[in-house]
Design a protein around this motif. Structure first.
Motif, mmCIF file in Angstrom:
data_model
loop_
_atom_site.group_PDB
_atom_site.id
_atom_site.type_symbol
_atom_site.label_atom_id
_atom_site.label_comp_id
_atom_site.label_asym_id
_atom_site.label_seq_id
_atom_site.Cartn_x
_atom_site.Cartn_y
_atom_site.Cartn_z
ATOM 1 N N THR A 30 -13.665 60.401 140.222
ATOM 2 C CA THR A 30 -14.081 59.334 139.255
ATOM 3 C C THR A 30 -14.691 60.026 137.976
ATOM 4 O O THR A 30 -15.742 60.910 138.228
ATOM 5 C CB THR A 30 -14.853 58.443 139.754
ATOM 6 O OG1 THR A 30 -14.119 57.664 141.083
ATOM 7 C CG2 THR A 30 -15.264 57.263 138.892
ATOM 8 N N CYS A 31 -14.015 59.754 136.955
ATOM 9 C CA CYS A 31 -14.260 60.182 135.625
ATOM 10 C C CYS A 31 -15.103 59.218 134.726
ATOM 11 O O CYS A 31 -14.309 58.259 134.343
ATOM 12 C CB CYS A 31 -13.458 61.315 134.854
ATOM 13 S SG CYS A 31 -14.066 61.733 133.345
ATOM 14 N N VAL A 32 -16.364 59.475 134.257
ATOM 15 C CA VAL A 32 -16.882 58.499 133.384
ATOM 16 C C VAL A 32 -16.805 59.168 131.913
ATOM 17 O O VAL A 32 -17.330 60.250 131.648
ATOM 18 C CB VAL A 32 -18.361 58.223 133.670
ATOM 19 C CG1 VAL A 32 -19.062 57.343 132.542
ATOM 20 C CG2 VAL A 32 -18.437 57.537 135.038
ATOM 21 N N LEU A 33 -16.305 58.365 130.792
ATOM 22 C CA LEU A 33 -16.035 58.944 129.659
ATOM 23 C C LEU A 33 -16.986 57.837 128.679
ATOM 24 O O LEU A 33 -17.081 56.490 128.848
ATOM 25 C CB LEU A 33 -14.788 58.776 129.124
ATOM 26 C CG LEU A 33 -13.737 59.795 129.700
ATOM 27 C CD1 LEU A 33 -12.158 59.352 129.580
ATOM 28 C CD2 LEU A 33 -13.998 61.119 128.790
ATOM 29 N N GLY A 34 -17.175 58.665 127.524
ATOM 30 C CA GLY A 34 -18.077 57.794 126.411
ATOM 31 C C GLY A 34 -18.410 58.675 125.527
ATOM 32 O O GLY A 34 -19.105 59.709 125.838
ATOM 33 N N ASP A 200 -8.749 60.763 139.089
ATOM 34 C CA ASP A 200 -8.042 59.570 139.871
ATOM 35 C C ASP A 200 -8.306 58.417 139.345
ATOM 36 O O ASP A 200 -7.397 57.389 139.054
ATOM 37 C CB ASP A 200 -8.374 59.522 141.450
ATOM 38 C CG ASP A 200 -7.897 61.010 141.899
ATOM 39 O OD1 ASP A 200 -6.530 61.348 141.972
ATOM 40 O OD2 ASP A 200 -8.915 61.747 142.306
ATOM 41 N N ARG A 201 -9.502 58.114 138.878
ATOM 42 C CA ARG A 201 -9.802 56.911 138.204
ATOM 43 C C ARG A 201 -10.890 57.377 136.950
ATOM 44 O O ARG A 201 -11.741 58.181 137.119
ATOM 45 C CB ARG A 201 -10.784 56.034 139.045
ATOM 46 C CG ARG A 201 -10.066 55.163 140.058
ATOM 47 C CD ARG A 201 -11.012 54.223 140.702
ATOM 48 N NE ARG A 201 -11.338 52.964 139.956
ATOM 49 C CZ ARG A 201 -10.235 52.123 139.412
ATOM 50 N NH1 ARG A 201 -9.115 52.196 140.060
ATOM 51 N NH2 ARG A 201 -10.743 50.910 138.926
ATOM 52 N N LEU A 202 -10.652 56.497 135.952
ATOM 53 C CA LEU A 202 -11.558 56.610 134.624
ATOM 54 C C LEU A 202 -12.392 55.432 134.470
ATOM 55 O O LEU A 202 -11.877 54.248 134.661
ATOM 56 C CB LEU A 202 -10.557 56.924 133.519
ATOM 57 C CG LEU A 202 -9.740 58.106 133.198
ATOM 58 C CD1 LEU A 202 -8.789 58.063 132.164
ATOM 59 C CD2 LEU A 202 -10.636 59.152 133.040
ATOM 60 N N ALA A 203 -13.519 55.581 133.860
ATOM 61 C CA ALA A 203 -14.216 54.604 133.489
ATOM 62 C C ALA A 203 -14.921 54.608 132.077
ATOM 63 O O ALA A 203 -15.403 55.809 131.791
ATOM 64 C CB ALA A 203 -15.468 54.213 134.406
ATOM 65 N N ILE A 204 -14.404 53.968 131.230
ATOM 66 C CA ILE A 204 -14.952 54.268 129.636
ATOM 67 C C ILE A 204 -16.178 53.419 129.519
ATOM 68 O O ILE A 204 -15.926 52.217 129.313
ATOM 69 C CB ILE A 204 -13.785 54.207 128.624
ATOM 70 C CG1 ILE A 204 -12.791 55.109 129.143
ATOM 71 C CG2 ILE A 204 -14.401 54.298 127.108
ATOM 72 C CD1 ILE A 204 -11.699 54.818 129.702
#
Ligand SMILES: Nc1ncnc2c1ncn2[C@@H]1O[C@H](COP(=O)(O)OP(=O)(O)O)[C@@H](O)[C@H]1O
Ligand SMILES: [Mg+2]
Length: 230
Positions: A30-34, A200-204
């Motif tokens: 799981t990747c958190v972007l921002g 597999d999943r992104l959260a911005i």
């Protein structure tokens, strides 16, 4: 395995996280972007218990750990590589790795597998941490977290200030840990390309909230890029 539900965090009067939810499954990334300052590190610090959340819950393998001390979370199988690496500059590579054993099962020694993942560390075992390059320090920080044999690995901007060839190496190791070893990975990044290739999943995140999330292929690339530039 990790289920963060609707957490709030304030620093004094300023609200830093608002109702943030995020989940990680074994064997998945799981990747958190921002952008800078949206609260990514604060989210990871809250998950590690380094910040006290004002609301919401953090559940780990079915148990509520929202109030659990940080060291216990590490012993429970959550590994954390902080932003800026935080290796000990005056300790050798070997000694830096040994500091992780406090959170490892009793009687553990430095896992020789970390040298298969990062061969440069074996070569530099007696070198002081502060004498390594940025990329080598990042590899050391990841290796150190792995020595505690976590089931979930949390990484805060592992590519920050690192040369492209080392970024590729780190990306390969992260993918291997998840896909071949079944580890859960929670990765914070500023670089969309790196994140999209791995996740597999992104959260911005935008200003303390998750503005958009889903599988990379399901997300509108232009919308993601807009959120990363506002
Ligand atoms: N210890 C702290 N005390 C007060 N404000 C903080 C603290 N840590 C971070 N902040 C503020 O909270 C916001 C989010 O910071 P951070 O989580 O580090 O963002 P990111 O990792 O996304 O760059 C920023 O505005 C930052 O200035
Ligand atoms: Mg940060």
């Amino acid at each position: 395995m990790l289920d963060v539900r609707s957490i709030d965090l304030s620093y004094g009067a300023s609200l830093c996280l608002r109702g943030v939810s995020i989940a990680v499954e074994p064997g998945s990334i799981t990747c958190v972007l921002g952008r800078n300052g949206v609260g990514k590190s604060s989210l990871l610090r809250s998950i590690m218990g380094l910040e006290t959340v004002g609301g919401g819950t953090v559940a780990w393998e079915g148990c509520d750990i929202t109030r659990m001390p940080t060291a216990e979370r590490a012993r429970a199988g959550i590994g954390y590589v902080p932003q800026g690496r935080e290796i000990f500059p005056f300790l050798t590579v070997q000694e830096n790795l040994e500091t992780a054993l406090a959170a490892a099962p009793r009687g553990s020694s430095v896992d020789s597998e970390v040298f298969d993942l990062f061969p440069i560390l074996r070569q530099f075992l007696r070198r002081r941490g502060g004498d390594l390059s940025g990329g080598q320090q990042q590899q050391l920080a990841i290796a150190r977290a792995l020595c505690a044999r976590p089931r979930l690995l949390i990484l805060d901007e592992p590519t920050e200030g690192i040369q492209p060839n080392v970024i590729k190496d780190i990306g390969r190791v992260i993918a291997h840990l998840a896909k071949d070893r079944g580890m859960g990975v929670l990765l914070v990044e500023q670089y969309y390309e790196f994140a999209r290739g791995l996740a597999d999943r992104l959260a911005i995140m935008v200003r303390g909230e998750v503005a958009l999330s889903g599988e990379p292929a399901a997300l509108d690339e232009d919308a993601v890029r807009r959120l990363l530039t506002v």
